[in-house]
Every structure is written in structure tokens, then in C-alpha cells.
Scaffold this active site. Sequence first.
Site, PDB file in Angstrom:
ATOM      1  N   PRO A  18       0.825  -1.202   0.000  1.00  0.00           N
ATOM      2  CA  PRO A  18       0.000   0.000   0.000  1.00  0.00           C
ATOM      3  C   PRO A  18       0.866   1.261   0.000  1.00  0.00           C
ATOM      4  CG  PRO A  18      -0.268  -1.228   2.045  1.00  0.00           C
ATOM      5  CD  PRO A  18       0.655  -2.004   1.194  1.00  0.00           C
ATOM      6  N   GLU A  75       2.776  -7.204   8.341  1.00  0.00           N
ATOM      7  CA  GLU A  75       2.970  -5.757   8.156  1.00  0.00           C
ATOM      8  C   GLU A  75       3.931  -5.478   6.996  1.00  0.00           C
ATOM      9  OE1 GLU A  75       0.237  -5.563  10.551  1.00  0.00           O
ATOM     10  OE2 GLU A  75       1.080  -3.649   9.905  1.00  0.00           O
ATOM     11  N   ARG A  98      -1.800  -9.357 -20.724  1.00  0.00           N
ATOM     12  CA  ARG A  98      -2.773  -9.118 -21.801  1.00  0.00           C
ATOM     13  C   ARG A  98      -2.212  -8.168 -22.866  1.00  0.00           C
ATOM     14  NH1 ARG A  98      -5.566  -4.338 -21.608  1.00  0.00           N
ATOM     15  NH2 ARG A  98      -7.363  -5.140 -22.755  1.00  0.00           N
ATOM     16  N   ASP A 102      -7.851   0.281 -25.172  1.00  0.00           N
ATOM     17  CA  ASP A 102      -8.214   0.182 -23.746  1.00  0.00           C
ATOM     18  C   ASP A 102      -8.696   1.517 -23.209  1.00  0.00           C
ATOM     19  OD1 ASP A 102      -5.581  -2.019 -22.550  1.00  0.00           O
ATOM     20  OD2 ASP A 102      -7.669  -2.381 -23.117  1.00  0.00           O
TER      21      ASP A 102
HETATM   22  N1  LIG Z   1      -2.199  -1.422  -2.933  1.00  0.00           N
HETATM   23  C1  LIG Z   1      -2.851  -2.668  -2.614  1.00  0.00           C
HETATM   24  C2  LIG Z   1      -2.092  -3.484  -1.585  1.00  0.00           C
HETATM   25  C3  LIG Z   1      -0.969  -4.194  -1.918  1.00  0.00           C
HETATM   26  C4  LIG Z   1      -0.324  -4.956  -0.924  1.00  0.00           C
HETATM   27  C5  LIG Z   1      -0.820  -4.937   0.370  1.00  0.00           C
HETATM   28  C6  LIG Z   1      -0.150  -5.690   1.450  1.00  0.00           C
HETATM   29  C7  LIG Z   1      -0.807  -5.862   2.656  1.00  0.00           C
HETATM   30  C8  LIG Z   1      -0.190  -6.555   3.672  1.00  0.00           C
HETATM   31  C9  LIG Z   1       1.108  -7.057   3.523  1.00  0.00           C
HETATM   32  C10 LIG Z   1       1.770  -6.863   2.316  1.00  0.00           C
HETATM   33  C11 LIG Z   1       1.143  -6.187   1.292  1.00  0.00           C
HETATM   34  N2  LIG Z   1      -1.933  -4.213   0.682  1.00  0.00           N
HETATM   35  C12 LIG Z   1      -2.541  -3.479  -0.278  1.00  0.00           C
END
Ligand SMILES: NCc1ccc(-c2ccccc2)nc1
Length: 243
Positions: A89, A116, A158, A173
Site C-alpha cells: 500500500p 505488516e 494481456r 483500452d
Molecule cells: N495497494 C494494494 C495493496 C498491496 C499490498 C498490500 C499488502 C498488505 C499486507 C502485507 C503486504 C502487502 N496491501 C494493499
Amino acid sequence: MRIDVVTIFPSYLAPLREALLGRAIDRGLIEVAVHDLRDWTHDVHQAVDDSPYGGGPGMVMKPQVWGEALDSVIGPVIDSPARLVVPTPAGRPFTQQLAHEWTSAERLVFACGRYEGIDQRVVDHYAQRMPVDEVSIGDYVLVGGEVAVLVMVEAVVRLLPGVLGNPRSAAEDSFSDGLLEGPAYTRPEVWRDLPVPPVLRSGDHAAVDRWRRDRALERTARLRPDLLAALPPDALDEADRAV
Ligand SMILES: NCc1ccc(-c2ccccc2)nc1
């Protein structure tokens, strides 16, 4: 293109072998290998995580295990240059443009974090020897990176030559011209008293093209004004501005 995925839940990546992507593998257009991170643990509990330095909730994935796994999967980078992609994220946004950029990679290696996330030193270590992308598929937190990998692999594969039956699909697209796609219709001509817009049955291709662009501009202005604002100045002609 060869795609490697390292995860503690290999079965989460099973959809990569279905449908369009599965056919691309069968046809030799891509190679996909999914690896269980726990194969590189040496303790009876197969530990892949530990408490975070500095305290705080949750657990962090251990750098040693990831280092052994990625060294093994990536191999000597000299042989076949790879990009390392870490879904998070806290990453740069994954976009259609980035998907296109990745189509020229010989190899993509995806490291799926859980808990995490992965000890930052793993990214820092590999960034010294190869391109590493910490990438987000949206502003929300999942439980791990696996679902994000499914999204990114589909978006990239794709675009590879030969994967889509009709190459025009990828070229047209959403986002390919910076706008959202307009509405699409098929038979029947009337469905639950809702007719297909007559222009689409007129046979007047210029009128159809104009109508479709007008609908795309309207939809983009309504749902994604940010995309309109990001268009280069010459992207809209006089007819576009009248919409
Ligand atoms: N952007 C979307 C996304 C991608 C990966 C993760 C994530 C959550 C926990 C641990 C490792 C990655 N969360 C949201």
C-alpha cells in the site's frame, strides 16, 4: 516473459493458470513459476516473520528467508535481467503506463508480503543490483500482496503480443487515449424497453466514432475529472471541447 512469484500462499496464485493467462502459458507466450517462501526456512516452525523493531502491532517478514528465496529465484541477475516487484500500500501507483513499461522486461519477480510487510532491507539490498518497484494497486490495505500480483500480472500479460485475440482491444483500452471507455452494447436491439442508441446501428462510422468519443469524454468528466486535467493540451479538439 518469465514471471516468478514468491509467497507463503502459493495456491492464491492458482488463477494465473486459468483462462487467458493459462492459455498464454500453454502457448509458451509466458512462463510462470510460483514458489513457497517457506521452502527457504530451516527451522521446524518454518518461521517467516518476527516482531517489529521499535514495537508496534503485527509482525514483519524476516529478511534472511527472503534473501535466500530471492537469491535462488532471481539467480545470477547477469544471466537474465529481472525486475523485482513488491506489492505494498506504500508504493507508487500501478498504472496502464507502468503495465506497458513492464511488457519489455524479460523477467518479473514478484515478492508477496504478508503481515505488516517485508523487512525494508530486502528492498534496499536488491535495489543495489536490479530495478525494484514498490507498487500499489490502490489506496486500501489487503492482507497480503498476492491479490495485487494477480491484478498486475493480468494487466501486463494481456498487453503481450499474441495474448489477446484482437490486438485492437489492448490498443483501445480505457486509458489508452487518456479517457475512460464509453458504454458498449450488443443484441438485442431493445432489452427491457431500453433501446440501443440508434447511431450505433446507423452504419455511419464517422458518426459512431464521434458519438463514442463524446460518451467517453462525458464519462471521464463525470467520474475521473483528474484524467481530463492530465491530458496534454492538444489532446482535445474543438469538437471535444463542445461536449
Ligand atoms: N495497494 C494494494 C495493496 C498491496 C499490498 C498490500 C499488502 C498488505 C499486507 C502485507 C503486504 C502487502 N496491501 C494493499
